[in-house]
Design a protein around this motif. Structure first.
Motif, short mmCIF file in Angstrom:
data_model
loop_
_atom_site.label_atom_id
_atom_site.label_comp_id
_atom_site.label_asym_id
_atom_site.label_seq_id
_atom_site.Cartn_x
_atom_site.Cartn_y
_atom_site.Cartn_z
N PRO A 17 0.81 -1.23 0.00
CA PRO A 17 0.00 0.00 0.00
C PRO A 17 0.84 1.28 0.00
CG PRO A 17 -0.87 -1.59 1.57
CD PRO A 17 0.46 -2.11 1.13
N ARG A 18 1.91 1.27 0.79
CA ARG A 18 2.77 2.45 0.84
C ARG A 18 3.49 2.66 -0.49
NH1 ARG A 18 8.02 3.57 1.92
NH2 ARG A 18 8.45 1.35 2.17
N ALA A 33 1.06 3.14 -11.74
CA ALA A 33 1.55 2.90 -10.38
C ALA A 33 1.54 1.41 -10.06
CB ALA A 33 0.70 3.66 -9.37
N GLU A 34 0.49 0.73 -10.46
CA GLU A 34 0.43 -0.72 -10.25
C GLU A 34 1.54 -1.43 -11.00
OE1 GLU A 34 -3.64 -1.99 -11.22
OE2 GLU A 34 -3.80 -2.50 -9.08
N THR A 58 11.46 1.45 -1.32
CA THR A 58 11.15 2.86 -1.59
C THR A 58 12.09 3.42 -2.65
OG1 THR A 58 10.30 3.23 0.64
CG2 THR A 58 11.03 5.17 -0.58
N THR A 59 13.36 3.07 -2.54
CA THR A 59 14.35 3.54 -3.51
C THR A 59 14.04 3.01 -4.90
OG1 THR A 59 16.06 3.68 -1.81
CG2 THR A 59 16.81 3.53 -4.10
N VAL A 60 13.71 1.73 -5.00
CA VAL A 60 13.41 1.13 -6.29
C VAL A 60 12.17 1.79 -6.91
CG1 VAL A 60 12.61 -0.98 -7.44
CG2 VAL A 60 14.50 -1.08 -5.80
N GLU A 96 -8.83 1.27 5.69
CA GLU A 96 -8.18 1.58 4.43
C GLU A 96 -6.82 2.19 4.67
OE1 GLU A 96 -9.66 4.95 2.07
OE2 GLU A 96 -10.14 3.43 0.58
N ALA A 97 -5.88 1.85 3.83
CA ALA A 97 -4.52 2.35 4.01
C ALA A 97 -4.48 3.87 3.92
CB ALA A 97 -3.60 1.75 2.94
N VAL A 98 -3.83 4.49 4.88
CA VAL A 98 -3.72 5.96 4.90
C VAL A 98 -2.97 6.45 3.68
CG1 VAL A 98 -1.56 6.07 6.20
CG2 VAL A 98 -3.23 7.94 6.38
#
Length: 292
Positions: A17-18, A33-34, A58-60, A96-98
């Motif tokens: 989710p993040r 994005a997916e 996150t870097t990737v 739901e994911a923030v």
């Protein structure tokens, strides 16, 4: 040195989710994005062990997005009519994911289009996810001073306008419901009472459906345009409802049970100042899967 051993699938799913939240804000396109998240998973599956999975992922994802944004700019310059981000449902479900709730208003994402890919990366990581400049610098492979400079440039380009998009969804639901009623009735006068004097309508049809290819400016012009939609042949089979989309009350349009459009009003001081209509069927695929 201690190497952290993790369950590959479980760890990635926890981060998903993040990662999607980062990619969506970076690209403004849910489908893209997916794809980025899936690409990141493939790289994750084939990697050597890493000490900090979250930082590695996150870097990737961020750098994949930076690369995609560079080529996306050229495509958007050739786009037919106004280009708008893809909408996503956010809702009010506390589970739901923030990552899909904060700083995802359509207006905010449009504002980010002013930034270069590196500026956008630093701005998103700091504003949406609270990354210190040092961590952003590590993600982009630059020094901390450069990351600070990118953030300052982003702030200068975006300015204070970003504060406009910090509204609570519940604040505008009743106004949007009145807006729907007036639009369905073709009531120009009622629509004018809800629109600001400098109201604007931006419609994204991508050349694949009927949509205004130039923005419509002014209260009267916007009201007459909206009322005219109710007189069109497609209005007979259209059903309009309210859903929370990109953290704002939005008008969702279904024709013969199929989602065909989303209108997201931007509301300030009790009046609608901007309406962004996403009508390109390709941009409704992700939202359609969420609402079905």
């Amino acid at each position: 040195m201690t190497i952290e051993v993790v369950d590959d699938v479980a760890e990635f799913e926890q981060q998903r989710p993040r990662l999607f939240g980062i990619a969506y804000r970076m690209l403004g396109e849910a489908g893209e994005a997916e794809d980025v998240v899936q690409d990141a998973y493939l790289r994750w599956s084939g990697r050597a062990e890493v000490r900090t999975p979250a930082a590695w992922l996150t870097t990737v994802v961020t750098n994949l997005c930076v690369n995609r944004l560079t080529s996306a700019r050229a495509r958007r310059e050739r786009y037919v009519g106004p280009w708008l981000p893809e909408p996503v449902a956010t809702g009010n479900d506390p589970s739901e994911a923030v990552e899909l709730k904060d700083t995802v208003s359509l207006g905010f994402l449009v504002l980010l289009e002013k930034l270069t890919p590196p500026e956008r990366a630093v701005f998103v990581l700091r504003e949406a996810f609270g990354y210190p400049h040092r961590d952003s610098a590590e993600v982009l492979g630059v020094d901390e001073a450069h990351a600070r400079q990118l953030y300052r440039r982003a702030l200068a380009r975006v300015g204070d306008a970003r504060r406009r998009f910090e509204a609570r969804p519940a604040d505008g639901v009743r106004l949007v419901e009145r807006f729907i009623a007036a639009t369905v009735d073709g009531d120009v006068k009622a629509l004018e009472t809800m629109l600001s004097a400098d109201a604007a309508i931006w419609a994204d049809g991508g050349g694949k459906t009927i949509a205004a290819r130039e923005p419509i400016f002014g209260r009267s012009n916007a009201a007459h345009y909206l009322a005219g939609l109710a007189a069109g042949p497609r209005a007979l089979s259209a059903e309009l409802g309210v859903r929370i989309v990109n953290n704002a009350p939005a008008v969702v349009v279904h024709e013969s049970g199929r989602l065909t459009g989303v209108l997201i009003p931007e509301i300030h001081d009790g009046a609608i100042t901007t309406i962004r209509a996403i009508l390109n069927p390709d941009k409704l695929h992700y939202l359609r899967t969420q609402l079905d």
